[in-house]
Motif scaffolding. Structure first.
Motif, PDB file in Angstrom:
ATOM      1  N   ARG A 203     -13.293   9.662 -10.050  1.00 31.51           N
ATOM      2  CA  ARG A 203     -14.169   9.291 -11.166  1.00 31.51           C
ATOM      3  C   ARG A 203     -13.429   8.476 -12.218  1.00 31.51           C
ATOM      4  NH1 ARG A 203     -17.731  13.970 -13.752  1.00 31.51           N
ATOM      5  NH2 ARG A 203     -18.522  13.850 -11.602  1.00 31.51           N
ATOM      6  N   GLU A 204     -12.191   8.831 -12.495  1.00 27.78           N
ATOM      7  CA  GLU A 204     -11.422   8.132 -13.519  1.00 27.78           C
ATOM      8  C   GLU A 204     -11.117   6.695 -13.103  1.00 27.78           C
ATOM      9  OE1 GLU A 204      -9.379   7.089 -16.878  1.00 27.78           O
ATOM     10  OE2 GLU A 204     -10.733   8.770 -16.513  1.00 27.78           O
ATOM     11  N   PHE A 205     -10.798   6.495 -11.818  1.00 30.50           N
ATOM     12  CA  PHE A 205     -10.494   5.150 -11.337  1.00 30.50           C
ATOM     13  C   PHE A 205     -11.737   4.253 -11.402  1.00 30.50           C
ATOM     14  CE2 PHE A 205     -10.249   1.996  -7.889  1.00 30.50           C
ATOM     15  CZ  PHE A 205      -9.084   1.343  -8.255  1.00 30.50           C
ATOM     16  N   VAL A 206     -12.880   4.776 -10.956  1.00 27.83           N
ATOM     17  CA  VAL A 206     -14.122   4.006 -11.001  1.00 27.83           C
ATOM     18  C   VAL A 206     -14.495   3.687 -12.443  1.00 27.83           C
ATOM     19  CG1 VAL A 206     -16.592   4.014 -10.473  1.00 27.83           C
ATOM     20  CG2 VAL A 206     -14.960   4.960  -8.818  1.00 27.83           C
ATOM     21  N   ARG A 207     -14.308   4.671 -13.335  1.00 25.84           N
ATOM     22  CA  ARG A 207     -14.624   4.447 -14.746  1.00 25.84           C
ATOM     23  C   ARG A 207     -13.766   3.336 -15.329  1.00 25.84           C
ATOM     24  NH1 ARG A 207     -12.709   4.970 -19.439  1.00 25.84           N
ATOM     25  NH2 ARG A 207     -10.754   5.802 -18.617  1.00 25.84           N
ATOM     26  N   GLN A 208     -12.455   3.387 -15.043  1.00 26.00           N
ATOM     27  CA  GLN A 208     -11.550   2.367 -15.567  1.00 26.00           C
ATOM     28  C   GLN A 208     -11.878   0.993 -14.992  1.00 26.00           C
ATOM     29  OE1 GLN A 208      -7.409   2.519 -14.309  1.00 26.00           O
ATOM     30  NE2 GLN A 208      -6.699   1.992 -16.359  1.00 26.00           N
ATOM     31  N   TYR A 209     -12.183   0.957 -13.685  1.00 27.71           N
ATOM     32  CA  TYR A 209     -12.516  -0.318 -13.035  1.00 27.71           C
ATOM     33  C   TYR A 209     -13.761  -0.931 -13.661  1.00 27.71           C
ATOM     34  CZ  TYR A 209     -13.771  -3.667  -9.391  1.00 27.71           C
ATOM     35  OH  TYR A 209     -14.112  -4.819  -8.714  1.00 27.71           O
ATOM     36  N   LEU A 210     -14.823  -0.145 -13.777  1.00 25.57           N
ATOM     37  CA  LEU A 210     -16.082  -0.659 -14.322  1.00 25.57           C
ATOM     38  C   LEU A 210     -15.956  -0.992 -15.797  1.00 25.57           C
ATOM     39  CD1 LEU A 210     -18.703   1.633 -12.545  1.00 25.57           C
ATOM     40  CD2 LEU A 210     -18.139  -0.746 -12.049  1.00 25.57           C
ATOM     41  N   GLN A 211     -15.110  -0.246 -16.501  1.00 22.81           N
ATOM     42  CA  GLN A 211     -14.893  -0.542 -17.918  1.00 22.81           C
ATOM     43  C   GLN A 211     -14.276  -1.918 -18.096  1.00 22.81           C
ATOM     44  OE1 GLN A 211     -11.719   1.616 -20.143  1.00 22.81           O
ATOM     45  NE2 GLN A 211     -13.358   2.234 -21.528  1.00 22.81           N
ATOM     46  N   LYS A 212     -13.336  -2.282 -17.222  1.00 24.03           N
ATOM     47  CA  LYS A 212     -12.708  -3.594 -17.294  1.00 24.03           C
ATOM     48  C   LYS A 212     -13.620  -4.686 -16.738  1.00 24.03           C
ATOM     49  CE  LYS A 212      -8.731  -2.434 -19.078  1.00 24.03           C
ATOM     50  NZ  LYS A 212      -8.336  -2.925 -20.435  1.00 24.03           N
ATOM     51  N   CYS A 213     -14.401  -4.326 -15.696  1.00 26.81           N
ATOM     52  CA  CYS A 213     -15.261  -5.323 -15.061  1.00 26.81           C
ATOM     53  C   CYS A 213     -16.531  -5.607 -15.849  1.00 26.81           C
ATOM     54  CB  CYS A 213     -15.660  -4.868 -13.649  1.00 26.81           C
ATOM     55  SG  CYS A 213     -14.359  -5.019 -12.425  1.00 26.81           S
ATOM     56  N   PHE A 214     -17.013  -4.605 -16.575  1.00 26.32           N
ATOM     57  CA  PHE A 214     -18.333  -4.734 -17.208  1.00 26.32           C
ATOM     58  C   PHE A 214     -18.447  -5.960 -18.112  1.00 26.32           C
ATOM     59  CE2 PHE A 214     -21.456  -3.705 -20.546  1.00 26.32           C
ATOM     60  CZ  PHE A 214     -22.587  -3.587 -19.742  1.00 26.32           C
ATOM     61  N   PRO A 215     -17.479  -6.216 -19.013  1.00 30.79           N
ATOM     62  CA  PRO A 215     -17.609  -7.436 -19.840  1.00 30.79           C
ATOM     63  C   PRO A 215     -17.601  -8.711 -19.000  1.00 30.79           C
ATOM     64  CG  PRO A 215     -15.965  -5.945 -20.763  1.00 30.79           C
ATOM     65  CD  PRO A 215     -16.293  -5.435 -19.397  1.00 30.79           C
ATOM     66  N   ILE A 216     -16.798  -8.728 -17.924  1.00 26.19           N
ATOM     67  CA  ILE A 216     -16.734  -9.923 -17.080  1.00 26.19           C
ATOM     68  C   ILE A 216     -18.055 -10.100 -16.330  1.00 26.19           C
ATOM     69  CG2 ILE A 216     -15.457 -11.116 -15.267  1.00 26.19           C
ATOM     70  CD1 ILE A 216     -13.054  -9.373 -15.906  1.00 26.19           C
ATOM     71  N   ILE A 217     -18.606  -8.982 -15.830  1.00 23.14           N
ATOM     72  CA  ILE A 217     -19.887  -9.049 -15.124  1.00 23.14           C
ATOM     73  C   ILE A 217     -20.975  -9.559 -16.055  1.00 23.14           C
ATOM     74  CG2 ILE A 217     -21.663  -7.665 -13.979  1.00 23.14           C
ATOM     75  CD1 ILE A 217     -19.347  -5.767 -13.142  1.00 23.14           C
ATOM     76  N   CYS A 218     -21.038  -8.977 -17.255  1.00 20.34           N
ATOM     77  CA  CYS A 218     -22.036  -9.436 -18.234  1.00 20.34           C
ATOM     78  C   CYS A 218     -21.851 -10.911 -18.536  1.00 20.34           C
ATOM     79  CB  CYS A 218     -21.922  -8.620 -19.522  1.00 20.34           C
ATOM     80  SG  CYS A 218     -22.458  -6.912 -19.372  1.00 20.34           S
ATOM     81  N   ASN A 219     -20.583 -11.324 -18.704  1.00 24.70           N
ATOM     82  CA  ASN A 219     -20.274 -12.723 -18.966  1.00 24.70           C
ATOM     83  C   ASN A 219     -20.805 -13.620 -17.860  1.00 24.70           C
ATOM     84  OD1 ASN A 219     -17.152 -14.557 -19.611  1.00 24.70           O
ATOM     85  ND2 ASN A 219     -19.253 -15.204 -19.697  1.00 24.70           N
ATOM     86  N   GLU A 220     -20.423 -13.314 -16.624  1.00 27.47           N
ATOM     87  CA  GLU A 220     -20.780 -14.196 -15.516  1.00 27.47           C
ATOM     88  C   GLU A 220     -22.285 -14.202 -15.244  1.00 27.47           C
ATOM     89  OE1 GLU A 220     -18.675 -16.242 -14.378  1.00 27.47           O
ATOM     90  OE2 GLU A 220     -16.952 -15.344 -15.385  1.00 27.47           O
ATOM     91  N   VAL A 221     -22.909 -13.020 -15.302  1.00 26.47           N
ATOM     92  CA  VAL A 221     -24.346 -12.949 -15.028  1.00 26.47           C
ATOM     93  C   VAL A 221     -25.145 -13.647 -16.119  1.00 26.47           C
ATOM     94  CG1 VAL A 221     -26.330 -11.407 -14.801  1.00 26.47           C
ATOM     95  CG2 VAL A 221     -24.198 -10.873 -13.620  1.00 26.47           C
ATOM     96  N   LEU A 222     -24.848 -13.330 -17.376  1.00 27.26           N
ATOM     97  CA  LEU A 222     -25.609 -13.922 -18.473  1.00 27.26           C
ATOM     98  C   LEU A 222     -25.343 -15.425 -18.600  1.00 27.26           C
ATOM     99  CD1 LEU A 222     -25.318 -11.102 -21.166  1.00 27.26           C
ATOM    100  CD2 LEU A 222     -27.330 -11.737 -19.820  1.00 27.26           C
ATOM    101  N   ILE A 223     -24.098 -15.833 -18.368  1.00 27.99           N
ATOM    102  CA  ILE A 223     -23.800 -17.266 -18.380  1.00 27.99           C
ATOM    103  C   ILE A 223     -24.466 -17.940 -17.183  1.00 27.99           C
ATOM    104  CG2 ILE A 223     -21.981 -19.002 -18.171  1.00 27.99           C
ATOM    105  CD1 ILE A 223     -22.224 -17.681 -20.930  1.00 27.99           C
ATOM    106  N   GLY A 224     -24.483 -17.233 -16.029  1.00 31.12           N
ATOM    107  CA  GLY A 224     -25.175 -17.773 -14.862  1.00 31.12           C
ATOM    108  C   GLY A 224     -26.662 -17.967 -15.123  1.00 31.12           C
TER     109      GLY A 224
END
Length: 483
Positions: A247-268
């Motif tokens: 759970r901790e690894f997934v949380r850390q991964y998504l925490q770092k990815c979430f701003p990038i995902i939002c960036n790429e999707v919303l910019i897309g």
């Protein structure tokens, strides 16, 4: 390489010097193969466009709009690529093999989900997609026939991208280059055979171009896997370790990815809205936009090399705890990127006349295409600097700042300006196009201030966390703590 790192640490931290020789050499080692691969891919796209030009401007425009849908898919999964490379590079610097393998497994899982969704849309509802991008019925029908085949390539492309991102992060940059070369050659060959029906193959026209893309995707993936098996490179095929997440690894991964995902999707989505505006212009303008996007890829090809260099050269040192080296490298990468992009833009302008004619533009469409290239050449100097800084922040663990800046300016400044200019003031097409880059100078100033603050260095590895407070204390960096 470790001796070089030790030498750079000594010169960079104790004497205040910067090891330019090491820096330039390793930029070349990482950036040149990546840039060359993307340059070859773009050249392949140019050859495709030249072949399709014989079928008419409407065909060129239709395939160009389909490429915009592919770009939206790219935006959907690139957030996971960016997040994955953050972990790959930092764990590579920390020599944490298990961390790399687990990061690849979770990255691939999310990317494949995006690829499957877009493949389903292209194969299942191509008419709906084309209706979004243009109101020209003939262009819609051409695009539908293309999407119904090229949709099969999406999953192959996603798999290849995930594997290539990992290989580049662990400094195995030549393997993706070999795959890219084979893919481009295969794409040009299959397109020639299938578009025109050469050597006994059926004459398929635009559908042949789509099938050529699918076959080229298969070739690329097979080449990557062949070299991985030959060189016995770990991580990719260690399936039993890909899903050892807690759970901790997934949380850390998504925490770092979430701003990038939002960036790429919303910019897309924002870029899709801009492309909808551009797709509802005259048929000649639509054809000019399709050709411009192909030539834009020549410039982005050079940028992509710097993007990967920033991710590896900065992220690896942050992961290893060498934050001073990462800080000094990052500041120089931005200016080197702008210098190289300026050179690339001058090169494109110098040869634009024969290129535009070879890709089927003439008369009004040629005039529009030339104007777009000139506008973009000025904007790219700043635009690519912004992108390099954003990729640098992500590699160092700060995925949020650049993403917030890009999203905010897209929706507060760029989209309102483009829509008002086009639908309210009925401005000329080239002015509408120029407003797509209206935010870049302002954002560059803000990004530079953040760069020199050093607050973007946020390690995720244990080695990086051990030395971060010393670095912050040395530079007087204060970070607000979360309660």
């Amino acid at each position: 390489m470790e001796k070089d790192n030790d030498r750079e640490m000594k010169t960079g931290k104790r004497q205040g010097a910067f090891d330019w020789k090491y820096f330039i050499r390793h930029i070349a080692i990482i950036a040149v193969p990546v840039a060359l691969q993307n340059l070859l891919t773009t050249t392949g796209s140019m050859v495709d466009t030249m072949m399709l030009a014989s079928l008419g401007e409407k065909t060129v425009g239709a395939v160009g709009l389909c490429a915009q849908f592919s770009s939206l898919m790219f935006a959907g999964y690139w957030g996971f690529v960016g997040g994955g490379m953050l972990f790959f590079a930092q764990y590579w610097g920390a020599k944490n093999d298990d961390g790399i393998t687990r990061s690849f497994g979770i990255t691939l899982s999310f990317m494949m989900t995006v690829g499957i969704v877009f493949s389903f849309l292209a194969l299942g509802v191509p008419g709906f997609i084309m209706n979004i991008y243009t109101d020209k019925s003939e262009i819609q029908q051409i695009g539908i026939s293309y999407l119904r085949i090229v949709g099969f390539a999406y999953i192959l492309q996603v798999l290849s991208m995930a594997v290539s991102a990992l290989l580049r992060s662990i400094e195995q940059v030549k393997i993706p280059l070999y795959g890219g070369i084979a893919s481009v050659v295969a794409n040009c060959l299959f397109n020639y055979l299938l578009i025109f029906g050469k050597f006994g193959f059926p004459r398929m026209g635009v559908r042949g171009a789509a099938l050529g893309t699918v076959l080229a995707g298969m070739v690329n993936l097979l080449i990557l896997l062949a070299f991985i098996l030959k060189n016995r490179i770990p991580y990719v095929l260690e399936f039993s370790r890909h899903f050892r997440w807690n759970r901790e690894f997934v949380r850390q991964y998504l925490q770092k990815c979430f701003p990038i995902i939002c960036n790429e999707v919303l910019i897309g989505v924002g870029n899709m809205m801009i492309n909808i505006v551009l797709g509802h212009q005259s048929e000649r303008a639509i054809a000019a936009v399709a050709v411009f996007r192909t030539l834009e890829g020549l410039v982005i090809a050079f940028f992509s090399g710097f993007s990967n260099a920033a991710t590896v050269l900065v992220g690896k040192e942050v992961g290893a705890g060498n934050h001073e080296v990462a800080f000094q490298r990052a500041k120089r990468l931005v200016y080197l990127c702008s210098a190289l992009i300026g050179t690339a833009c001058l090169g494109v302008i110098a040869v634009h006349n024969p290129l535009l004619h070879a890709m089927g533009l003439s008369g009004e469409s040629y005039r529009i295409g030339t104007g777009m290239l000139l506008i973009y050449s000025l904007a790219a100097l700043i635009r690519m600097g912004n992108w390099t800084q954003n990729d640098t922040y992500r590699a160092a663990g700060d995925a949020a700042f650049g993403s917030v800046m890009e999203i905010t300016f897209m929706y507060v400044m760029v989209l309102p300006c483009v829509y008002l200019a086009n639908y309210v003031f009925h401005a000329p097409f080239l002015l509408v196009f120029a407003l797509c880059y209206v935010d870049e100078p302002v954002r560059y100033i803000i990004m530079q201030c953040h760069m020199y603050s050093g607050k973007w260095i946020k390690p995720v590895s244990d080695e990086g966390l051990k030395t971060i407070e010393e670095f912050r204390s040395r530079h007087g960096i204060k970070i607000k703590r979360k309660n």
